[in-house]
Design a protein around this motif. Structure first.
Motif, mmCIF file in Angstrom:
data_model
loop_
_atom_site.group_PDB
_atom_site.id
_atom_site.type_symbol
_atom_site.label_atom_id
_atom_site.label_comp_id
_atom_site.label_asym_id
_atom_site.label_seq_id
_atom_site.Cartn_x
_atom_site.Cartn_y
_atom_site.Cartn_z
ATOM 1 N N ASP A 42 0.876 -0.962 -0.107
ATOM 2 C CA ASP A 42 -0.107 0.247 -0.170
ATOM 3 C C ASP A 42 0.564 1.131 0.272
ATOM 4 O O ASP A 42 1.834 1.476 1.164
ATOM 5 C CB ASP A 42 -0.927 0.037 1.290
ATOM 6 C CG ASP A 42 -1.804 0.968 1.322
ATOM 7 O OD1 ASP A 42 -0.904 2.209 1.409
ATOM 8 O OD2 ASP A 42 -3.141 1.028 1.195
ATOM 9 N N THR A 192 -9.325 -4.055 -10.006
ATOM 10 C CA THR A 192 -7.642 -2.836 -9.764
ATOM 11 C C THR A 192 -7.434 -2.992 -11.111
ATOM 12 O O THR A 192 -7.619 -4.133 -12.274
ATOM 13 C CB THR A 192 -7.275 -3.665 -9.158
ATOM 14 O OG1 THR A 192 -7.334 -4.228 -7.727
ATOM 15 C CG2 THR A 192 -5.363 -3.486 -9.015
ATOM 16 N N HIS A 221 -9.420 5.463 -10.846
ATOM 17 C CA HIS A 221 -10.537 5.961 -10.029
ATOM 18 C C HIS A 221 -12.463 6.530 -10.120
ATOM 19 O O HIS A 221 -12.915 6.134 -8.987
ATOM 20 C CB HIS A 221 -9.846 7.055 -9.431
ATOM 21 C CG HIS A 221 -8.318 6.806 -8.278
ATOM 22 N ND1 HIS A 221 -7.049 7.346 -7.935
ATOM 23 C CD2 HIS A 221 -7.508 5.346 -7.772
ATOM 24 C CE1 HIS A 221 -6.226 7.280 -7.536
ATOM 25 N NE2 HIS A 221 -6.641 5.694 -7.873
ATOM 26 N N ASP A 226 -9.115 0.566 -8.054
ATOM 27 C CA ASP A 226 -7.525 0.651 -7.095
ATOM 28 C C ASP A 226 -6.874 0.512 -8.616
ATOM 29 O O ASP A 226 -6.329 0.107 -9.201
ATOM 30 C CB ASP A 226 -7.480 -0.278 -6.264
ATOM 31 C CG ASP A 226 -8.121 -0.464 -4.638
ATOM 32 O OD1 ASP A 226 -8.278 0.676 -4.513
ATOM 33 O OD2 ASP A 226 -8.309 -1.284 -4.539
ATOM 34 N N ASP A 247 -2.369 3.206 -5.864
ATOM 35 C CA ASP A 247 -2.684 2.912 -4.593
ATOM 36 C C ASP A 247 -1.807 2.107 -4.062
ATOM 37 O O ASP A 247 -1.693 2.146 -2.772
ATOM 38 C CB ASP A 247 -4.271 2.318 -4.942
ATOM 39 C CG ASP A 247 -5.463 3.055 -4.245
ATOM 40 O OD1 ASP A 247 -5.800 3.811 -3.826
ATOM 41 O OD2 ASP A 247 -5.798 3.611 -6.509
#
Length: 273
Positions: A42, A192, A221, A226, A247
């Motif tokens: 992250d 994602t 986004h 993500d 992200d």
């Protein structure tokens, strides 16, 4: 284009291909493969939040064989289907073992090949792997490349919806290298987008690459997805990705792909970015 193979060279290539296929079949039967894991980090907290399972094959008399050499043969011959099933089962089982050992739960990402994705029993195989491992579906992330996802949009949509009903996550891998239709992309139940390494490696020196990466992040986004940047190796790349609110990342800057024992040590260390 490269020089065309002569008849003799073509014959040698065919013999090599046949020999490799035979070794692959034996290796699958004997389960000679192993999985390495690369951390997913992250970018806000700097903590590991997942890992990608990557297939490795250590041949007794040749050492570690590059995936780029045996994966295409497995794809072409259809051996990628049982091999991919083994990867899925093994990754789910190993993730559950780490959870049972008391490590913080992480998602495990597993790549699906084109043949796997179009196999008629895919959803049942995924469900079976989760059930056998007693792994909660939220800790499994299935990756399909952009190219395969766009080959048959209606089929892809149906399969992705079925898999999402299981409760797992879905990622589009190598994003930016294929030919996405944005109208399809917005309809797919995707969690994602993974930005291909080819866009990340020149971030620090090429303003156009930075513009592309920024645009992908904004697009993702806006679609409630993500973004993961792949192949991050330099601190300058990390800074730019953070500037544009990417992200997550994976790459040598944090860790190369490593075996089970090394990954456990990494988990125990509590390392952060």
């Amino acid at each position: 284009m490269g020089k065309p193979l002569s008849r003799a060279e073509f014959g040698l290539e065919a013999v090599h291909q046949f020999a490799l296929e035979s070794r692959l079949k034996r290796a699958i039967e004997k389960e000679e493969f192993k999985l390495f894991y690369q951390p997913l980090v992250d970018l806000v907290t700097g903590r590991m939040v997942g890992m990608e399972a990557l297939l490795r094959w250590e041949v007794s008399d040749l050492g570690m064989m590059p995936p780029s050499e045996f994966i295409p043969v497995a794809e072409e011959t259809g051996l990628i289907v049982p091999l991919g099933e083994w990867v899925l089962k093994t990754a789910c089982a190993q993730n559950k073992r780490w959870q049972n050992a008391g490590f913080p739960p992480l998602s495990v990402s597993v790549n699906l090949s084109g043949r796997q994705f179009h196999h008629q029993n895919l959803v049942e195989k995924v469900e079976g792997a989760l059930r056998d491992a007693a792994l909660d579906p939220q800790w499994l992330d299935l990756e399909i490349t952009e190219t395969y996802a766009m080959q048959d949009a209606d089929f892809t949509l149906a399969i992705l919806k079925s898999m999402k009903q299981l409760g797992l996550r879905i990622s589009i891998d190598d994003f930016g290298t294929g030919y996405s239709s944005l109208s399809h992309l917005k309809n797919f139940p995707i969690d994602t987008l993974k930005i291909d390494r080819s866009f990340v490696k020149d971030l620090a020196t090429d303003a156009k690459e930075e513009a592309i990466v920024s645009a992908i992040i904004v697009l993702a986004h806006s679609l409630d997805m993500d973004v993961v940047a792949e192949g991050v190796e330099m601190i300058e790349e990390l800074k730019i990705l953070r500037k544009h609110h990417c992200d997550k990342m994976q790459g040598y800057l944090f860790s190369r792909p490593i075996g089970v024992t090394e990954f456990e040590a990494l988990l125990s260390s509590g390392k952060t970015l």
